[in-house]
Enzyme design. Sequence first.
Site, PDB file in Angstrom:
ATOM      1  N   LYS A  53     -12.244  -2.566   6.364  1.00  0.00           N
ATOM      2  CA  LYS A  53     -10.804  -3.179   6.687  1.00  0.00           C
ATOM      3  C   LYS A  53     -10.743  -3.397   8.248  1.00  0.00           C
ATOM      4  O   LYS A  53     -10.119  -4.210   8.827  1.00  0.00           O
ATOM      5  CB  LYS A  53      -9.706  -2.176   6.319  1.00  0.00           C
ATOM      6  CG  LYS A  53      -9.839  -2.231   4.458  1.00  0.00           C
ATOM      7  CD  LYS A  53      -8.842  -1.181   4.094  1.00  0.00           C
ATOM      8  CE  LYS A  53      -9.131  -1.301   2.386  1.00  0.00           C
ATOM      9  NZ  LYS A  53      -8.433  -0.259   1.711  1.00  0.00           N
ATOM     10  N   GLN A  97      -5.245   5.369   3.062  1.00  0.00           N
ATOM     11  CA  GLN A  97      -6.377   5.172   2.114  1.00  0.00           C
ATOM     12  C   GLN A  97      -6.555   6.208   0.935  1.00  0.00           C
ATOM     13  O   GLN A  97      -6.178   7.449   0.836  1.00  0.00           O
ATOM     14  CB  GLN A  97      -7.639   5.332   2.757  1.00  0.00           C
ATOM     15  CG  GLN A  97      -9.004   5.000   2.069  1.00  0.00           C
ATOM     16  CD  GLN A  97      -8.797   3.565   1.397  1.00  0.00           C
ATOM     17  OE1 GLN A  97      -8.655   2.624   2.118  1.00  0.00           O
ATOM     18  NE2 GLN A  97      -9.129   3.157   0.242  1.00  0.00           N
ATOM     19  N   ASP A 120      -0.081  -2.580   1.735  1.00  0.00           N
ATOM     20  CA  ASP A 120      -0.755  -2.148   0.506  1.00  0.00           C
ATOM     21  C   ASP A 120       0.195  -2.925  -0.778  1.00  0.00           C
ATOM     22  O   ASP A 120      -0.412  -2.977  -2.021  1.00  0.00           O
ATOM     23  CB  ASP A 120      -0.847  -0.713   0.172  1.00  0.00           C
ATOM     24  CG  ASP A 120      -2.411  -0.538   0.629  1.00  0.00           C
ATOM     25  OD1 ASP A 120      -3.290  -1.534   0.521  1.00  0.00           O
ATOM     26  OD2 ASP A 120      -2.778   0.656   0.843  1.00  0.00           O
TER      27      ASP A 120
END
Length: 295
Positions: A53, A97, A120
Amino acid sequence: MSAQLIDGKQIAQSIKNNLKGRISALKEKGITPGLAAVLVGDNPASQTYVNSKVKACEKLGLFSKVIKRPANIDQYELIQIINELNNNDKIHGILVQSPLPSDIDELTITLNIKPEKDVDGFHPYNVGIMLLGRGGLLPCTPHGIMKLLEYSNIDPSGKEVVIVGRSNIVGKPIAAMLLQKAKNANATITVVHSRSQNIPEITKRADILIAAIGQPEFIKGGMVKDGVVIIDVGINRIEAPETNKGYRLVGDVEFDSCFEKASYITPVPGGVGPMTIAMLMENTVKAAELISSSL
Ligand code: NAP
């Protein structure tokens, strides 16, 4: 019959290329879209995902910041970090994460992220907006699947889509997106899970099959009909002592036997994975646009 490969890497690259104009426009206004990734513990797969990312941000000229904390961090401290990021003007997107250590409640953490920075798309506000079909910050993996279908000119309208797996991050949201009364949606959806019976009978009905269960090569050629479109979301490490890394990645679909039956199929790696990152980049740019336009 043998399938046409859906090249997720190439489609993801087109999506990222299309972001460049939007990023330049923001930079002209003095805004560099910024992403913060919070990484808790030392799970090697999580580290790999966060590295990918960050690399994607660097390639596009986005600002990125990784905050690493040990697995024994307490929930309150993690919430403090999120609060700081919520108030940091350089950061437009925040992701934590997963998986998180078991004593940290993932929902509580998500609820503490400002919905407008929730790149997200996991915050209940964004989940609700998505369910209503009103856009917002969409969850990256299911949004990436929608784009894979769109770029491959596969119209789900009126098709029978079988989704294997009902997780909050893949199965449920992709079901909601494909169900919308909207262009590139309008599908008839069946979702199966670990309590479903006669799964092969159900998967054989699928015009489009989406596998997201985390079980290596679970879907075999005998479980699908000729001409099916297969989207394999799974990323599973299986032992492979002959390789340098000692493992190789396989999906939730047995590729060779399904390749013979399908009209289109995504590979693993190189299918859904790169799309998840491309959509994260898009959400970060979108968040920066929305935040800057509301100032
Ligand atoms: P998850 O949260 O573990 O959920 C798995 C789902 O599969 C659950 O709904 C579970 O049913 C169902 N399931 C498990 N075993 C099954 C079986 N034998 N038969 C039928 N259903 C079964 O997984 P996830 O987070 O959705 O991830 C799924 C896979 O996608 C994993 O390999 C993950 O690494 C991968 N993934 C890839 C990306 C990407 O960017 N490519 C992104 C996210 C996830 P129950 O609900 O009944 O337990």
